[in-house]
Scaffold this motif. Structure first.
Motif, PDB file in Angstrom:
ATOM      1  N   UNK A   1       0.813  -1.208   0.000  1.00 18.08           N
ATOM      2  CA  UNK A   1       0.000   0.000   0.000  1.00 18.08           C
ATOM      3  C   UNK A   1       0.848   1.260   0.000  1.00 18.08           C
ATOM      4  N   UNK A   2       1.950   1.244   0.739  1.00 21.97           N
ATOM      5  CA  UNK A   2       2.863   2.393   0.759  1.00 21.97           C
ATOM      6  C   UNK A   2       3.436   2.654  -0.631  1.00 21.97           C
ATOM      7  N   UNK A   3       3.859   1.584  -1.308  1.00 25.26           N
ATOM      8  CA  UNK A   3       4.409   1.735  -2.660  1.00 25.26           C
ATOM      9  C   UNK A   3       3.361   2.278  -3.625  1.00 25.26           C
ATOM     10  N   UNK A   4       2.146   1.742  -3.545  1.00 24.00           N
ATOM     11  CA  UNK A   4       1.090   2.169  -4.469  1.00 24.00           C
ATOM     12  C   UNK A   4       0.737   3.641  -4.274  1.00 24.00           C
ATOM     13  N   UNK A   5       0.628   4.055  -3.020  1.00 25.39           N
ATOM     14  CA  UNK A   5       0.301   5.460  -2.761  1.00 25.39           C
ATOM     15  C   UNK A   5       1.452   6.375  -3.159  1.00 25.39           C
ATOM     16  N   UNK A   6       2.677   5.883  -2.996  1.00 25.10           N
ATOM     17  CA  UNK A   6       3.828   6.696  -3.356  1.00 25.10           C
ATOM     18  C   UNK A   6       4.016   6.830  -4.854  1.00 25.10           C
ATOM     19  N   UNK A   7       3.890   5.716  -5.588  1.00 20.19           N
ATOM     20  CA  UNK A   7       4.184   5.785  -7.020  1.00 20.19           C
ATOM     21  C   UNK A   7       3.043   6.405  -7.817  1.00 20.19           C
ATOM     22  N   UNK A   8       1.810   6.357  -7.283  1.00 20.59           N
ATOM     23  CA  UNK A   8       0.677   6.968  -7.989  1.00 20.59           C
ATOM     24  C   UNK A   8       0.296   8.335  -7.422  1.00 20.59           C
TER      25      UNK A   8
ATOM     26  N   UNK B   1      12.760  -5.424  -3.596  1.00 20.43           N
ATOM     27  CA  UNK B   1      12.508  -4.408  -4.627  1.00 20.43           C
ATOM     28  C   UNK B   1      11.942  -3.131  -4.009  1.00 20.43           C
ATOM     29  N   UNK B   2      11.088  -3.292  -2.994  1.00 18.72           N
ATOM     30  CA  UNK B   2      10.505  -2.115  -2.337  1.00 18.72           C
ATOM     31  C   UNK B   2      11.601  -1.245  -1.719  1.00 18.72           C
ATOM     32  N   UNK B   3      12.562  -1.869  -1.070  1.00 18.46           N
ATOM     33  CA  UNK B   3      13.658  -1.116  -0.461  1.00 18.46           C
ATOM     34  C   UNK B   3      14.492  -0.397  -1.526  1.00 18.46           C
ATOM     35  N   UNK B   4      14.680  -1.043  -2.676  1.00 22.41           N
ATOM     36  CA  UNK B   4      15.499  -0.445  -3.731  1.00 22.41           C
ATOM     37  C   UNK B   4      14.813   0.757  -4.380  1.00 22.41           C
ATOM     38  N   UNK B   5      13.478   0.792  -4.336  1.00 24.52           N
ATOM     39  CA  UNK B   5      12.757   1.870  -5.014  1.00 24.52           C
ATOM     40  C   UNK B   5      12.518   3.100  -4.143  1.00 24.52           C
ATOM     41  N   UNK B   6      12.850   3.027  -2.859  1.00 24.30           N
ATOM     42  CA  UNK B   6      12.520   4.124  -1.946  1.00 24.30           C
ATOM     43  C   UNK B   6      13.088   5.474  -2.383  1.00 24.30           C
ATOM     44  N   UNK B   7      14.368   5.585  -2.790  1.00 26.93           N
ATOM     45  CA  UNK B   7      14.856   6.898  -3.248  1.00 26.93           C
ATOM     46  C   UNK B   7      14.046   7.444  -4.417  1.00 26.93           C
ATOM     47  N   UNK B   8      13.693   6.558  -5.359  1.00 25.60           N
ATOM     48  CA  UNK B   8      12.889   6.990  -6.499  1.00 25.60           C
ATOM     49  C   UNK B   8      11.485   7.393  -6.108  1.00 25.60           C
ATOM     50  N   UNK B   9      10.879   6.685  -5.134  1.00 27.61           N
ATOM     51  CA  UNK B   9       9.534   7.028  -4.673  1.00 27.61           C
ATOM     52  C   UNK B   9       9.544   8.400  -4.006  1.00 27.61           C
ATOM     53  N   UNK B  10      10.592   8.691  -3.242  1.00 29.50           N
ATOM     54  CA  UNK B  10      10.714  10.021  -2.627  1.00 29.50           C
ATOM     55  C   UNK B  10      10.768  11.104  -3.697  1.00 29.50           C
ATOM     56  N   UNK B  11      11.460  10.820  -4.796  1.00 29.59           N
ATOM     57  CA  UNK B  11      11.531  11.794  -5.884  1.00 29.59           C
ATOM     58  C   UNK B  11      10.183  11.940  -6.580  1.00 29.59           C
ATOM     59  N   UNK B  12       9.471  10.806  -6.777  1.00 29.92           N
ATOM     60  CA  UNK B  12       8.158  10.857  -7.437  1.00 29.92           C
ATOM     61  C   UNK B  12       7.157  11.691  -6.643  1.00 29.92           C
TER      62      UNK B  12
END
Length: 326
Positions: free
Chosen positions: A69-76, A200-211
Motif C-alpha cells: 500500500x505504501x508503494x502504491x500510494x507513493x508511485x501513484x 525491490x521495495x527497499x530499492x525503489x525508496x529513493x525513487x519514490x521520494x523523488x516521485x
C-alpha cells in the motif's frame, strides 16, 4: 527510532497473545513449555503449536500489505491507492471462481497458485491499459485502468457464481479473507515472492521520494521515473498477490496503515516504509485476536474485523486531511 522500538515490542507482545488466545486460552508459561518440550502432547500444547503458523502468516501478511500500500500510494501519488487499485483482489477472485466452476479445484494448496496467477494477470492488464498512448503510464490512466479491470472482473465473477450455489458456498470462505487456514506447507512456496517484493521495495525508496515531488521535477533531479514506477509496481504485485493467494482479499491494511505511518513519522518514504512494516502486522494481529475473542469459541475472520476497524479510522484520517486543506 524510538517509535520503531516501541512498535517491535508491541508486535512481540501481540504475537505471544495471538498464540495464547483462541477458543481455549493458554497461560504464557504453558505456551513456552509447549515449545521447550516437543514431547508435550497436552491439549494446550497442541493448540499453541497450531496457532504459530496463523500468527506468522498474520505478521507476513501485515508487512506485505502495508508495504504494498505504501508503494502504491507513493508511485501513484493517490491517497486512496491500495492493492485493489491494481485489480489484484478481483483478479484472484475471478481465477478462484473459474477454477472451482470449470476445473473442480477445491483445496487451499490449489487456490494459492490459482489466486497468484489471477492477481498477476490482472495487474499486468492494468499496467498495459494504463501504459497505452504516447505519455505512457500516468497516475490518472493507471487509476482508471484499475477501476475498469476491477469492475469487469467483478461482473464476470458474479455471472459465473450466480447459477452455481455449490461454488458460492465454497468461495465465500476464501472471499472474506482470513488467517485460519495458515499452514507452513502453504507459506513456504510463497516466501521467495514476498522476500523479492520487499527487496525491490527497499530499492525503489529513493525513487519514490523523488516521485512525491512530481514526475517533471523528479526527472529534472535525474530520477528514472518510468523505471522506478515499473519496479515499484512489480514489488507491489509480488507482495499483494502473494498475500492474497495465502489469506484471501484482506482489505484496509494497505489503505490505512501508510496514512497512519505518515502521520507518525513524516513524509520521507524511508521512514514511512519502515513504520508501515511494523504497523501492518500490529493491525492484522490485533484484528485477528479481536475476531477470536468476540465470538468465542468460533472465529470472526480477520478480513471482517479489519474492515470494521479500518473504515472509521480511514474516515477520521480523510476528514483530517480535508480540514487541513480548508
Amino acid at each position: 527510532m524510538l517509535f520503531l522500538c516501541l512498535g517491535c515490542v508491541t508486535l512481540v507482545i501481540l504475537s505471544l497473545v495471538s498464540v495464547a488466545i483462541g477458543s481455549r486460552t493458554i497461560p504464557l508459561n504453558e505456551v513456552f513449555h509447549a515449545f521447550s518440550d516437543p514431547a508435550d502432547s497436552s491439549v494446550s500444547a497442541a493448540a499453541a503449536r497450531l496457532r504459530v503458523p496463523r500468527t506468522i502468516l498474520g505478521i507476513l501478511a501485515g508487512v506485505a500489505l502495508a508495504v504494498a500500500g505504501t508503494l502504491m500510494q507513493g508511485m501513484t501519488r493517490n491517497p486512496l491507492a491500495d492493492p485493489s487499485i491494481l485489480g489484484l483482489n478481483s483478479g484472484a477472485a475471478f481465477a478462484i471462481v473459474v477454477s472451482m466452476a470449470f476445473f473442480g479445484l477445491n483445496t487451499p494448496k490449489q487456490f494459492i497458485w490459482v489466486a497468484l496467477i489471477g492477481s498477476a494477470i490482472a495487474a499486468l492488464a492494468v499496467w498495459l491499459l494504463g501504459s497505452m498512448g504516447p505519455s505512457g503510464a500516468t497516475i490518472l490512466k493507471l487509476t482508471l485502468a484499475g477501476a475498469v479491470v476491477t469492475a469487469m472482473l467483478s461482473s464476470l465473477t458474479s455471472a459465473i457464481l450466480l447459477p452455481r450455489i455449490q461454488v458460492i458456498s465454497t468461495y465465500r470462505f476464501w472471499q472474506v479473507g482470513g488467517l485460519s487456514g495458515a499452514r507452513f506447507a502453504l507459506m513456504v512456496p510463497v516466501l521467495p515472492m514476498l522476500i523479492g517484493g520487499l527487496t525491490l521495495a527497499l530499492l525503489t525508496i529513493p525513487g519514490i521520494n523523488a516521485l512525491a515531488m512530481g514526475d517533471e521535477l523528479a526527472e529534472g533531479l535525474g530520477s528514472r521515473v518510468k523505471f522506478t514506477r515499473g519496479v515499484a509496481w512489480i514489488a507491489a504485485v509480488l507482495l499483494s498477490a502473494g498475500t492474497t493467494s495465502l489469506a484471501g482479499p484482506i482489505g484496509f491494511v494497505g489503505l490505512v496503515v501508510p496514512h497512519a505511518a505518515r502521520l507518525l513519522v513524516g513524509s520521507d518514504y524511508r521512514h514511512i516504509l519502515a513504520a508501515s512494516a511494523v504497523l501492518g502486522p500490529i493491525l492484522l494481529l490485533a484484528a485477528d485476536i479481536i475476531g477470536r475473542v468476540l465470538t468465542r469459541p468460533s472465529d470472526v475472520e480477520v478480513g471482517i474485523v479489519t474492515a470494521i476497524i479500518g473504515a472509521p479510522f480511514f474516515i477520521i484520517l480523510a476528514r483530517g486531511r480535508m480540514l487541513r486543506q480548508v
